[in-house]
Design a protein around this motif. Structure first.
Motif, short mmCIF file in Angstrom:
data_model
loop_
_atom_site.label_atom_id
_atom_site.label_comp_id
_atom_site.label_asym_id
_atom_site.label_seq_id
_atom_site.Cartn_x
_atom_site.Cartn_y
_atom_site.Cartn_z
N ASP A 53 7.52 -8.73 -8.65
CA ASP A 53 7.73 -9.06 -8.87
C ASP A 53 9.25 -9.01 -8.46
OD1 ASP A 53 6.88 -10.37 -10.52
OD2 ASP A 53 7.01 -9.17 -12.67
N GLN A 110 0.84 -1.32 0.41
CA GLN A 110 -0.17 -0.16 -0.26
C GLN A 110 0.96 1.25 -0.43
OE1 GLN A 110 -3.34 -0.17 2.42
NE2 GLN A 110 -3.82 2.12 2.60
N ASP A 150 3.72 1.79 -1.42
CA ASP A 150 4.53 1.41 -2.50
C ASP A 150 3.16 2.25 -3.62
OD1 ASP A 150 7.04 1.39 -1.55
OD2 ASP A 150 6.09 -0.71 -1.57
N LEU A 151 2.29 1.77 -3.60
CA LEU A 151 0.81 1.63 -4.19
C LEU A 151 1.63 3.17 -5.11
CD1 LEU A 151 -2.13 0.04 -3.11
CD2 LEU A 151 -0.58 -0.54 -5.19
N SER A 193 4.03 4.82 -6.26
CA SER A 193 4.67 4.38 -7.09
C SER A 193 5.59 3.13 -7.81
CB SER A 193 6.43 5.21 -5.93
OG SER A 193 6.11 3.96 -5.39
N THR A 194 4.65 2.02 -7.41
CA THR A 194 5.09 0.86 -8.31
C THR A 194 3.28 0.37 -8.62
OG1 THR A 194 7.04 0.93 -6.30
CG2 THR A 194 6.15 -0.78 -7.16
N ASP A 195 3.63 0.20 -10.05
CA ASP A 195 2.51 -0.71 -10.04
C ASP A 195 2.72 -1.76 -9.36
OD1 ASP A 195 2.21 -3.57 -12.12
OD2 ASP A 195 0.75 -1.75 -12.48
N ALA A 196 1.40 -2.89 -9.37
CA ALA A 196 1.55 -4.22 -7.71
C ALA A 196 2.50 -5.37 -8.65
CB ALA A 196 0.27 -4.51 -7.63
N SER A 197 2.35 -5.03 -9.49
CA SER A 197 2.69 -6.32 -10.29
C SER A 197 4.93 -5.93 -10.44
CB SER A 197 2.55 -7.52 -11.63
OG SER A 197 3.14 -5.76 -12.99
N ALA A 198 4.90 -5.24 -10.68
CA ALA A 198 6.44 -4.77 -10.31
C ALA A 198 6.96 -4.93 -8.48
CB ALA A 198 6.86 -3.56 -11.31
N TRP A 199 5.62 -4.59 -7.92
CA TRP A 199 6.25 -4.62 -6.57
C TRP A 199 6.74 -6.37 -6.71
CZ3 TRP A 199 4.71 -7.52 -1.98
CH2 TRP A 199 5.28 -6.70 -1.02
#
Length: 94
Positions: free
Chosen positions: A90, A77, A79-80, A82-88
């Protein structure tokens, strides 16, 4: 007698009861038997971001013990924005 189960919690304030977000954690709300019937170790901290969790990964892995282990990760949450959920996912999984 069955081996004790170990609940290992990682994440941000949403994983900490009465954390900085004033939340009740998901595992407290929806898994009350897991709390009552397990030995617990919580690594979650208020305001945690992905780099914080990656830095703690070796400690989290060391917390695993003989017997059944339940790893509960409630994070992302912070990081949402600044970061796409799938990238997070990974990055955390790597």
């Amino acid at each position: 007698m069955p081996a004790p189960r170990h609940l290992i919690v990682e994440g941000s304030s949403s994983s900490v009861d009465n954390g900085g977000a004033g939340t009740t954690s998901y595992h407290t709300l929806y898994l009350p038997h897991a709390i009552q019937e397990t030995d617990q170790k919580c690594f979650a901290t208020n305001g945690a971001h992905l780099p914080d969790m990656i830095a703690r990964q070796s400690l989290v892995i060391e917390a695993f013990q003989d017997g059944p282990n339940i790893l509960f990760v409630q994070a992302g949450q912070n990081d949402l924005v600044s970061t796409d959920a799938s990238a997070w996912l990974d990055a955390f999984s790597a």
